[in-house]
Design an enzyme around this catalytic site. Structure first.
Site, short mmCIF file in Angstrom:
data_model
loop_
_atom_site.label_atom_id
_atom_site.label_comp_id
_atom_site.label_asym_id
_atom_site.label_seq_id
_atom_site.Cartn_x
_atom_site.Cartn_y
_atom_site.Cartn_z
N GLU A 86 -12.46 -10.81 23.91
CA GLU A 86 -12.80 -11.07 22.52
C GLU A 86 -13.97 -10.23 22.03
OE1 GLU A 86 -11.40 -13.64 20.27
OE2 GLU A 86 -9.82 -13.24 21.69
N ASP A 104 -7.90 -7.95 9.74
CA ASP A 104 -6.63 -8.47 10.25
C ASP A 104 -5.93 -9.39 9.26
OD1 ASP A 104 -8.33 -10.61 10.31
OD2 ASP A 104 -7.94 -11.17 12.39
N THR A 109 -14.05 -13.34 10.74
CA THR A 109 -13.93 -13.85 12.11
C THR A 109 -15.34 -14.08 12.61
OG1 THR A 109 -11.86 -12.67 12.55
CG2 THR A 109 -13.18 -13.31 14.46
#
Length: 301
Positions: A86, A104, A109
C-alpha cells in the site's frame, strides 16, 4: 505506490446467505447498526439468513481455534506486509496522516488502510470518530463528505481537508479510530471468515489483504464475490478441501480480478509475496520472511 483503488462500493449484488451475514455483522456476531452498506446494496438483513444459534456456534468454533493472524505478533506482521504493497514501507504507522488523490476515481485516499472519500469507508470513519470526539478538526467536513460519497469530487473538501486530516492524525484518538475501523471493517471479518473456512495464518492473511484491496463487496471484483467464485472451483478446508489448492485458486481469481479492474496493474503483492509464501509451504506465515512488491525486497526477522 498505492493500490489501484478502494472498491467498497462494489457491493452491488444480493449477497449469498452466509456471505451477507459475515459482511454486515460485527466480529462478535452482533449487528451494531453502524456499518451500513452502500446505497446500491441490498437492504436484506443478515439476521434473516443466519440465526443467533448459528452465530453462537461460529463464535464457539473460533474460540476453540489458535489465534492465528489475530495473535499480536502475526497481526503486526500482517500490517507490515500490507503496508509494503500500500505504501512501499514496513512502517505502517507512518501512514496515519497520509492523504492524496491517486487518480483512481475514488476521491481522496487516506490513512493506514486507504480509506476513500468516494467509497463510504472514510465517511464512516469520520462519522464514528466525531460521535466519540465531537470537537475534532474533521467534523466540519462531514456535510461535504456526505455529498461527495460515491464520487471522485473534492467539492467542499478543498483546500483545507487534507491539512485537517494530517493534523488530526497527530492525535492518538484519531490513530486509534483508524485502527478500530480497519479492524471492524477489514481485519476482523476477514480473519473470522478465514478461520471458519478452515484456513491457517497465511490463508487468513490472504483473505485480509484481498479485503483491503478489493473491498467487502459481492460483485465479481469484491472480496466476497471472489470467495464465492473460488467456492465454485474448490472446497475450503472446512469442507474437506486441500488448503493449498483452495488458496492457489483464490489467488488466481484475485489476480484476474485485479487485471479486470485495471489492465496492466502490478500484481506482485500476489505473485512475489502471497503466492511465494504459499509455494514455500509457509501456511503458518512463520518468520523470518522475505518477499518482493513492485520490485522492492522486504524482510522481517
Amino acid at each position: 505506490m498505492k493500490r489501484a483503488g478502494c472498491l467498497f462500493l462494489s457491493f452491488i449484488a444480493v449477497a449469498p446467505a452466509a456471505t451477507a451475514a459475515f459482511y454486515f455483522l460485527s466480529p462478535g456476531g452482533e449487528d451494531d447498526g453502524s456499518a451500513r452498506p452502500s446505497a446500491s446494496a441490498s437492504a436484506h438483513s443478515p439476521e434473516q439468513d443466519r440465526s443467533a444459534a448459528e452465530r453462537r456456534a461460529d463464535d464457539k468454533t473460533i474460540a476453540s481455534l489458535p489465534a492465528g493472524l489475530a495473535a499480536p505478533a502475526k497481526k503486526e506482521l500482517a500490517q507490515q506486509i500490507v503496508a509494503s504493497a500500500e505504501n512501499s514501507t514496513l512502517d505502517w504507522r507512518s501512514a496515519y496522516g497520509y492523504i492524496e488523490d491517486i487518480g483512481d476515481g475514488q476521491g481522496y485516499t487516506a490513512g493506514i488502510i486507504g480509506f476513500c472519500s468516494g467509497t463510504h469507508d472514510l465517511l464512516t470513519l469520520v462519522e464514528r470518530y466525531t460521535k466519540a470526539h465531537p470537537d475534532n478538526g474533521l467534523a466540519r467536513y462531514l456535510p461535504a463528505l456526505r455529498e461527495v460519497d460515491g464520487t471522485d469530487s473534492h467539492e467542499g473538501l478543498d483546500p483545507g481537508f487534507t491539512a485537517a486530516w494530517k493534523n488530526e492524525a497527530t492525535h492518538r484518538a484519531f490513530r486509534d479510530a483508524q485502527d478500530g475501523e480497519r479492524d471492524r471493517v477489514y481485519f476482523d471479518p476477514a480473519v473470522r471468515l478465514a478461520k471458519l473456512d478452515g484456513l491457517g495464518t497465511l490463508g487468513q492473511f490472504i483473505y485480509y489483504d484481498a479485503m483491503v484491496f478489493h473491498g467487502p463487496g459481492t460483485g465479481p471484483t469484491g472480496f466476497y464475490g471472489l470467495r464465492e467464485a473460488t467456492l465454485k472451483e474448490a472446497d475450503t478446508p472446512s469442507q474437506g478441501g486441500r488448503e493449498a489448492a483452495y488458496l492457489d485458486i483464490f489467488l488466481d481469481l484475485r489476480r484476474k480480478a485485479m487485471r479486470t479492474k485495471k489492465a496492466g496493474i502490478d500484481t506482485s503483492r500476489v505473485d512475489t509475496a502471497q503466492r511465494q509464501f504459499l509455494y514455500d509451504g509457509n501456511l503458518s506465515l512463520r518468520t523470518p520472511l522475505t518477499w518482493q512488491v513492485y520490485g522492492e525486497t522486504y524482510r522481517v526477522r
